[in-house]
Write a protein that holds these residues in place. Structure first.
Motif, short mmCIF file in Angstrom:
data_model
loop_
_atom_site.label_atom_id
_atom_site.label_comp_id
_atom_site.label_asym_id
_atom_site.label_seq_id
_atom_site.Cartn_x
_atom_site.Cartn_y
_atom_site.Cartn_z
N THR A 1 93.08 -14.70 80.84
CA THR A 1 93.58 -15.23 82.32
C THR A 1 94.54 -14.07 82.84
OG1 THR A 1 95.38 -16.45 81.04
CG2 THR A 1 93.40 -17.62 81.79
N GLN A 2 95.07 -12.97 82.23
CA GLN A 2 95.75 -12.11 82.66
C GLN A 2 95.01 -11.27 83.66
OE1 GLN A 2 96.85 -9.19 79.44
NE2 GLN A 2 98.91 -8.73 80.39
N SER A 3 94.18 -11.15 83.59
CA SER A 3 93.38 -10.25 84.69
C SER A 3 92.16 -11.12 85.26
CB SER A 3 92.99 -9.12 84.17
OG SER A 3 91.88 -9.38 83.04
N ARG A 4 91.79 -12.16 84.99
CA ARG A 4 91.01 -13.16 85.57
C ARG A 4 90.95 -14.47 85.24
NH1 ARG A 4 89.46 -11.34 80.86
NH2 ARG A 4 88.43 -9.20 81.26
N ASP A 5 90.52 -15.24 86.31
CA ASP A 5 90.57 -16.75 86.05
C ASP A 5 89.38 -17.27 85.07
OD1 ASP A 5 92.46 -16.76 88.06
OD2 ASP A 5 91.03 -17.61 89.58
N LEU A 6 89.63 -18.25 84.38
CA LEU A 6 88.81 -18.93 83.31
C LEU A 6 88.14 -20.12 84.20
CD1 LEU A 6 88.02 -18.58 80.29
CD2 LEU A 6 89.61 -20.83 80.09
N PRO A 7 86.82 -20.08 84.16
CA PRO A 7 86.12 -21.09 84.77
C PRO A 7 86.23 -22.29 84.07
CG PRO A 7 84.72 -19.44 84.24
CD PRO A 7 85.88 -19.11 83.73
N ALA A 8 86.45 -23.58 84.46
CA ALA A 8 86.62 -24.91 83.91
C ALA A 8 85.57 -25.37 83.28
CB ALA A 8 87.55 -25.90 84.89
N ARG B 1 89.51 -30.07 87.02
CA ARG B 1 88.51 -30.57 88.14
C ARG B 1 88.90 -30.38 89.34
NH1 ARG B 1 89.02 -37.04 87.39
NH2 ARG B 1 91.30 -36.14 87.53
N GLY B 2 90.14 -29.93 89.65
CA GLY B 2 90.83 -29.78 91.17
C GLY B 2 90.12 -28.42 91.66
N THR B 3 90.56 -27.56 90.83
CA THR B 3 90.05 -25.99 91.41
C THR B 3 88.87 -25.49 90.77
OG1 THR B 3 91.45 -25.11 89.64
CG2 THR B 3 92.63 -25.44 91.70
N GLY B 4 88.43 -26.12 89.49
CA GLY B 4 87.01 -25.37 88.61
C GLY B 4 87.53 -24.25 88.05
N ARG B 5 88.88 -23.84 87.83
CA ARG B 5 89.26 -22.31 87.04
C ARG B 5 90.66 -22.95 86.75
NH1 ARG B 5 91.64 -19.19 91.38
NH2 ARG B 5 91.15 -20.55 93.31
N PHE B 6 91.07 -21.99 85.66
CA PHE B 6 92.37 -21.89 85.22
C PHE B 6 92.92 -20.91 85.51
CE2 PHE B 6 90.25 -25.25 82.50
CZ PHE B 6 91.09 -26.06 82.74
N ARG B 7 94.15 -20.55 85.93
CA ARG B 7 94.75 -19.43 86.27
C ARG B 7 95.52 -18.86 85.08
NH1 ARG B 7 96.32 -19.21 92.17
NH2 ARG B 7 94.54 -18.33 93.01
N HIS B 8 96.07 -19.91 84.02
CA HIS B 8 96.82 -19.64 83.00
C HIS B 8 96.45 -20.55 81.85
CE1 HIS B 8 99.48 -17.17 85.34
NE2 HIS B 8 99.60 -18.26 86.33
N ALA C 1 86.30 -32.17 77.07
CA ALA C 1 86.67 -33.39 78.11
C ALA C 1 87.91 -33.13 78.79
CB ALA C 1 86.38 -34.70 77.26
N VAL C 2 88.86 -32.87 77.92
CA VAL C 2 90.26 -32.52 78.38
C VAL C 2 90.15 -31.28 79.36
CG1 VAL C 2 92.68 -31.94 77.74
CG2 VAL C 2 91.28 -33.41 76.45
N LEU C 3 89.60 -30.34 79.10
CA LEU C 3 89.62 -29.24 79.88
C LEU C 3 88.79 -29.38 81.03
CD1 LEU C 3 89.05 -25.97 77.68
CD2 LEU C 3 91.17 -26.53 78.82
N GLY C 4 87.97 -30.21 81.22
CA GLY C 4 86.92 -30.44 82.26
C GLY C 4 87.93 -31.09 83.25
N LEU C 5 88.44 -32.20 82.66
CA LEU C 5 89.48 -33.26 83.39
C LEU C 5 90.65 -32.39 84.06
CD1 LEU C 5 89.39 -36.31 83.62
CD2 LEU C 5 91.55 -36.35 82.06
N LEU C 6 91.10 -31.40 83.17
CA LEU C 6 92.41 -30.49 83.89
C LEU C 6 91.81 -29.60 84.96
CD1 LEU C 6 94.40 -29.97 80.48
CD2 LEU C 6 95.04 -31.49 82.33
#
Ligand code: SF4
Length: 473
Positions: free
Chosen positions: A445-452, A430-437, A423-428
């Protein structure tokens, strides 16, 4: 050779930033990997042959004492002599002793991974004996003063341009670019050396107990000249090369070339039974087999016994995404890729090599292509367990695993934690649909994005799809 395996991660990063190495490693996919796949598809009985190969090796290992004795008797009857070496030091001393008895000043040598394992190269040179490598790949890395980076292609980490530069530097002629001309030049240089050698050292692919025969395979014919021209032939090999019969050796030979390079058979397969006989026109006067244990008998009856089935085809590394990115030198010892990640801790000690069993994504491709069906991921997992028990795992991983174990063994707590995290990761996200860090996921995340995540857990989504009201509490 001192292991440098603890530097695996740093060396793998350096390898990723080395375009020449990446280009050289890329050719494995289009060459040997594709070749193995074509060869396996073209042989209807390939899978049955793999079962047979596994069974032959298992049977031999179960009766190793019997076949060892049989091989020694038959070898002696054919005029050869067996020298058993308990460890690398004993094997080095035996080989040096044989060289001194023959008053050898120069030896030619064809590829032998066991010779690398016991460190015979440095030992001969330290004792004033010139060593000439006759396998093209081994000759190249001898000029570069490097260890091999692959079981089958010791110089596979190099591009043709690097070899052109190397030959121009060492042979003193014009720089040649044509691969066939490069091979011809190496052949011209090496041909002279064969006639200067007092001893020829080879490895062995198989040792046949019923006849005392030594089987070697090459694609260059160099092992044949190495063992046939000098007066003394020394075979440096290890216990697990034993097979009961010639038929068994040929079953494994049918698997070996197909798995290694995609060939139906290697260009040269040589069977040697004893030294030169009175009616023979050529061949060595003396034949010595130095049979190295070096920790292998300790593997019998343990979880690692299955590793002794290995026929050194290299297929596991040719299909391993980690090897294909990091290259062989990152592994920091003689044996590389998935088979090296199992064998090196056994031979060089887990304390010095505990990075290796972790150098795997556990995708299972190594096991899927191994001709003798060695469960490599299971054996790497065994070493991870040893590593954990010995406290060699980094503290963050140890405490992290303990925390994970605590949560994962309590289903209600597990569901509550994963629900909250999703729930928390889905909320955070939400905007881009992925995490850079993301904390604790830096390696990813050093070499790729993590899908939210979507905001819900897999279990909840699955329950919904199955038409159940919600996941169990
Ligand atoms: S472990 Fe299997 S695939 Fe790897 S080198 Fe040995 S026999 Fe070949």
């Amino acid at each position: 050779m001192q292991p440098t395996s603890l530097a695996f991660e740093a060396k793998a990063h350096a390898a990723l930033d080395n375009p020449a190495l990446q280009s050289a490693l890329g050719s494995i996919k289009t060459g040997w990997q594709a070749g193995r796949s074509r060869a396996a598809e073209a042989l209807p009985e390939f899978e049955a042959l793999r079962d047979r190969g596994r069974d032959i090796k298992n049977h031999t290992l179960q009766h190793l004492d019997l076949y060892l004795e049989m091989f020694e008797t038959k070898l002696a009857a054919a005029g050869g002599q067996l020298h058993f070496a308990r460890d690398a030091a004993e094997a080095r001393a035996t080989v040096l002793d044989l060289c001194r008895t023959a008053e050898a000043r120069a030896v030619t040598k064809s590829k032998s991974m066991v010779a690398e394992e016991i460190g015979i190269n440095e030992h001969l040179e330290a004792n004033g004996i010139e060593r000439i490598e006759t396998d093209l790949g081994e000759y190249i890395i001898q000029l570069r003063k490097e260890p091999p980076s692959h079981l089958v292609g010791p110089a596979v980490h190099l591009t043709k341009d690097q070899v052109s530069d190397l030959f121009a530097e060492h042979h003193g002629g014009p720089r040649i670019e044509d691969p066939a001309a490069l091979v011809a030049e190496a052949r011209r240089v090496l041909r002279e050396k064969y006639f200067q050698a007092d001893i020829g050292i080879t490895g062995a692919n198989f040792l046949v107990a019923e006849t005392g025969t030594i089987v070697t395979v090459t694609n260059e014919g160099n092992a044949e000249l190495t063992q046939g021209l000098p007066r003394t032939h020394i075979v440096i090999t290890s216990l697990e090369k034993l097979v009961p019969t010639i038929d068994d050796a040929f079953t494994l030979l049918r698997l070996l070339a197909r798995s290694a390079t995609g060939q139906e058979f290697s260009a040269y397969t040589t069977l040697v039974t004893g030294p030169k006989r009175p009616a023979d026109l050529d061949g060595p006067d003396r034949l010595h087999v130095v049979l190295v244990d070096n920790g292998r008998t300790k593997m019998l009856g343990t979880a690692l016994q299955e590793m002794l089935r290995c026929i050194r085809c290299g297929a596991c590394m040719n299909h391993c995404p980690v090897y294909l990115a990091a290259g062989g030198h990152a592994y920091g010892w003689v044996y590389v890729g998935p088979m090296g990640s199992v064998l090196t801790p056994q031979f060089a000690g887990i304390e010095e090599t505990h990075t290796l069993p972790n150098a795997s994504t556990f995708c299972g491709r190594c096991e899927a292509v191994c001709p003798v069906r060695i469960p490599l991921p299971k054996l790497m997992r065994h070493w991870r367990e040893v590593q954990f028990e010995k406290g060699l795992t980094p503290p963050t991983a140890r405490y992290g695993l303990r925390a994970w174990g605590f949560v994962a063994t309590r289903p209600a707590l597990y569901r509550a934690v994963t629900r909250a995290a999703a729930a928390v990761l889905g909320l955070l996200g939400r905007g881009t649909g992925r995490f850079r860090h993301l904390p604790l996921a830096g390696g990813w995340t050093q070499s790729r994005d993590l899908p939210a995540p979507s905001g819900t857990t897999f279990m909840a989504a699955w329950a919904k799809q199955a038409g159940r009201p919600s996941e169990p509490k």
